[in-house]
Design a protein around this motif. Structure first.
Motif: not given
Lengths: 570, 317
Positions: A58, A64-69, A322, A325
């Motif tokens: 991460a 910086k990615v999110t769970y939604q990404d 992230d 995940h």
């Protein structure tokens, strides 16, 4: 009199505890009890390492990615689209595979060529459901899983050939029963099927097309399993990947994040003859979703033993995270082939693993064999040591002696196995952050679960202890009855309802605090081992174990009164 | 029960015990009074089976047993009045000699203090005080025998059942134990002993029970038993100053079968069919000037009786 009995029971317990806890044969019981502690210690080390790795991925990612990404990645996307969405991957592998399959999914929509076969009269299976639908049918595989209509869509075009699916949430698939299906009259060059198998690949199945003149073309075909949990999807001869989907639906209305597959098959027909019927294999595990007849070869044409040409397909794998995940994206030929989104180790998720270790190792093996070692030796071990007469020559009722010995065994096994269970819980929860631990323990019923595990452990010692004490009293060679008890407990899920009640595991399973979901693709019969379709309430379960134990102890007490000391015949 | 109640006797009524098809004892009828009673017989004759039946370790296939009116199948009552020193040479693991006796008393419900006092007293009686704190596993055979005796004695039972109690003991210890048994018998206890050492049994027994192949072949006081065996002539050893004269006089009697002069010329061995007639003749000889030093039966010991009853093949020495 009661005071005398208690004094005598205490004396027996003192003598037996010393023997049980410090006997040499007790070492094996300690090892059995401590194995899960070692397992969870090793698990804690691995979790710590994996969590560090997730955080590093991460941190090192371009964005910086999110769970939604991570959820936005879908099969069929190109690698450029994925990179645009998530940035350059911190971890990337690439390789080339020489393979026959085409990796791309069939296109969505209508406008393809060919004459789709109307299968509606033959539908006998609920194989497609809309996402979030709950249902009571067995779904596609009989275990409650089905294709997602949101992913599959009503129509697909594979290599220019049109395929139409049945309507979701009703009978919309066919499992093979050897039934004939009417084909639209006409002369065609190729029969195209979209199909798959369940419960593993199904080999050597006969597909027959009958012509109006009574002649027939018969094809022998292997079918790959529809679930991504089974290796080598789409690699059977004459088979191609038609639709690759990142998840499937479950009867609870949730998405099971196992990739699901639908495969394409093409069979060359006698173009000079008019087709009449299609006869499917007589095999419940072969599933047909769509069929189309074409007059020009537009799909991958195969003959009876045809083989698609081998090609070099470039593969890539990207890893994103992230922090909690991890997303593993596989590409074939530049398009997303499969997606594996894995949640990092969290306490609620890992509690299922803990439950599995408890049910399948600790309860059924460690405690079972530990109790066997302790309780069976309470009488039989002393007969073999030729020392039982010491007790039988004392002014003590045999029944009181038996109760004393049983309580000593129960105390010893509870000390060993309950201590180990508490240690397991401590080691298991200690691998998570204090915040996560507190949240789990105090707000997500973690403490209740821990108490339930300790209680079930003690009840298991009680139940199995009673059975093994009885075996040691009633039988000269108690190994055979012990094996019988083991088998009886193992087959308990398959027994009639009445017989189930005469076991220990039936009640203990009902008291286990965490349900273990069946692994995807598990046959319904085997799922019974994991799940408990007819759980009883906690009070009934506790009373059941106690009741069965008292009944067994009562029978033992009748026998112990008649027991003779005759070492020479043992 | 011949008028004797089972309240003050150990009673066997038509008792049989079979181990499968193997005979343990068969049709045993006994009424054992207080005192030292010895069970005599070779291996396999049923001595231990009889003791195990008496103590409830095995159950009779048929018949009735009462020990001072107690049913042996009720150990909680029986072992309050009975102590059994078995031949089984195994002990609960990890116990010292003291703990062995002490634990036995605690099992019976004695409180800690009483159990300690009784245990030490019993250990003193078998002269094992120094070894009592040591683990039983380290004991010699004789010491193990003595600690078993201590266990049997510790709660001062009225009935002592002792299976081969003198095995493994040195002569001094053996004499001490015999004295102990006699003292118990003198106190009105029932002391049931089995032993292969016949001359010791002979010396200490008030009565004997002779066993052969699971059957009781004779029971009672040893002299009474001997007197009932009419088919064997009595053998009597006479020590006197004129053995040849006495021999001549004895040969005049029709009841005398055989007379032999002792090699030291100061005695003679006489076999007679009528012991009473013999003693009358002895009195006459004494009145006629023969100086008689001693007159003693030469064959009313247990060994001879056993030999007469069951034959030479089964005699145990």
């Amino acid at each position: 009199m009661t005071n005398l009995w208690w004094a005598q029971i205490r004396s027996v317990i003192r003598l037996e505890m010393k023997k049980t806890l410090f006997a040499r044969r007790g070492l094996r019981i300690y090892v059995l009890a401590l194995l899960p502690v070692l397992l969870f210690t090793a698990h804690a080390v691995i979790v710590s390492h994996e969590r560090g790795r997730s955080l590093a991925i991460a941190r090192e990612g371009e964005k910086k990615v999110t769970y939604q990404d991570l959820l936005a990645v879908k099969t069929g996307m190109t690698n450029k689209e994925v990179i645009a969405l998530l940035g350059k991957p911190p971890e990337r592998f690439h390789w080339t595979e020489r393979t026959t399959r085409r990796v791309a999914s069939a296109a969505i929509g209508t406008g393809g060529s060919g004459t789709p076969v109307n299968l509606s009269t033959a539908y006998n299976l609920h194989s497609i459901y809309t996402d979030s639908t709950t249902y009571n049918t067995g779904g596609l595989d009989g275990a409650g899983y089905a294709y997602s209509s949101n992913l599959l869509t009503p129509n697909r075009i594979l290599n220019g050939v049109q395929f139409n699916f049945g309507l979701a949430n009703q009978l919309d698939g066919i499992h093979g029963t050897g039934q004939p299906i009417s084909l639209p009259a006409g002369q065609f060059t190729t029969l195209h099927l979209l199909a798959a198998s369940v419960y593993g690949p199904v080999l050597g199945q006969a597909i027959t097309v009958t012509y109006t003149d009574g002649s027939a073309s018969t094809f022998t075909q292997n079918f790959s399993d529809w679930c991504g949990c089974v290796p080598n999807p789409g690699e059977q001869p004459g088979e191609s990947l038609a639709v690759v989907m990142p998840y499937r639906d479950s009867r609870q209305g949730t998405q099971d994040r196992q990739a699901s597959y639908l495969y394409g098959y093409a069979f060359a027909l006698n173009r000079a003859k008019t087709v009449q019927n299609l006869t499917l294999p007589d095999n419940r595990n072969v599933i047909i979703l769509a069929a189309t007849l074409t007059k020009h070869s537009q799909g991958t044409i195969v003959g009876n033993s045809g083989q698609a040409p081998l090609v070099d397909v470039p593969h890539e794998s990207y890893t994103y995270s992230d922090g909690s995940h991890d997303l593993y994206v596989s590409f074939a030929d530049g398009q997303v082939d499969s997606i594996n989104l894995r949640e990092s180790f969290t306490l609620p998720n890992e509690s299922v693993a803990f439950a599995a270790v408890f049910q399948f190792f600790y309860l059924r093996l460690a405690i079972f064999f530990g109790c066997l070692g302790v309780f069976m030796n309470l009488f039989r071990g002393e007969v073999l040591d030729k020392s039982l007469h010491f007790y039988f020559l004392a002014p003590i009722r045999r029944e009181i002696l038996m109760v004393g010995k049983f309580l000593a065994g129960l105390l010893a096994t509870c000390i060993i196995f309950v201590s180990s269970e508490v240690l397991q819980i401590i080691v298991f929860t200690s691998q998570f952050s204090p915040n996560a631990r507190d949240l789990y323990l105090y707000q997500n019923h973690g403490l209740e679960q821990a108490a339930a595990y300790v209680g079930v452990t003690a009840l298991a010692c009680l139940g199995y202890g009673a059975f093994f004490l009885a075996a040691g009293i009633l039988f000269r060679n108690p190994i055979l009855p012990a094996a019988a008890i083991l088998v009886w407990e193992a087959v308990n899920p398959f027994l009639p309802a009445l017989l189930k009640k005469f076991s220990v595991i039936y009640y203990l399973k009902s008291l286990c605090p965490v349900d273990i979901p069946s692994p995807p693709g598990t046959p319904a019969l085997l799922s019974l081992l994991v799940s408990n379709p007819e759980p009883v309430s906690a009070p009934v379960a506790i009373l059941g174990v106690v009741g069965v134990s008292i009944l067994v102890l009562y029978v033992s007490s009748l026998q112990v009164r008649r027991m003779e000391i005759n070492y020479t015949t043992e | 029960m011949n008028g004797v109640t089972s309240k003050d006797r150990i009673v066997f009524e038509d008792v049989s015990k079979f181990y499968g098809e193997i005979l343990g004892v068969n049709r045993v009828n006994l009424s054992i009074p207080p005192g030292v009673t010895s069970l005599v017989g070779p291996n396999g004759s049923g001595k231990t089976t009889l003791m195990n039946l008496m103590t409830g370790l095995v159950r009779p296939t048929r018949g009735l047993i009462r020990v001072l009116n107690h049913d042996p199948s009720e150990p909680e009552k029986l072992f309050k009045i009975l102590g059994y020193s078995t031949q089984f040479d195994s002990f609960p693991k990890g116990l010292t000699g003291f703990q062995f006796v002490y634990s036995y008393l605690r099992l019976g419900g004695s409180d800690s203090q009483t159990a300690q006092q009784l245990a030490w007293r019993a250990i003193e009686r078998v002269n094992l005080v120094d070894a009592a704190p040591r683990n039983v596993a380290a004991y010699s055979k004789g010491m193990r025998q003595r600690i078993r005796l201590a266990q049997a004695l510790c709660h001062n039972p009225r009935v002592l059942v002792l299976d081969e109690p003198l095995n493994g003991l040195d002569p001094l210890a053996r004499a001490e134990m015999i004295a102990l048994f006699r003292a118990a018998a003198a106190d009105g206890c029932f002391v049931i002993i089995s032993s292969h050492i016949l001359h010791e049994v002979d010396a200490i027994s008030d009565q004997v029970i002779l066993l052969s192949n699971g059957y009781v072949v004779a029971e009672g006081q040893i002299h009474s038993v001997r007197n009932e065996i009419h088919e064997h002539p009595a053998q009597i050893l006479v020590r006197c100053n004129r053995p040849r004269d006495l021999a001549a006089r004895m040969m005049e009697s029709e009841h005398t079968i055989e007379v032999s002069i002792h090699h030291d010329e100061h005695g003679l061995l006489i076999k007679t069919r009528d012991a009473d007639q013999f003693y009358l003749m002895m009195n006459q000889a004494a009145m006629n000037g023969v100086e008689i030093e001693s007159v003693a039966p030469a064959d009313d010991d247990v060994n001879s009786v056993y030999e007469y009853l069951v034959g030479n093949d089964e005699v145990v020495r």
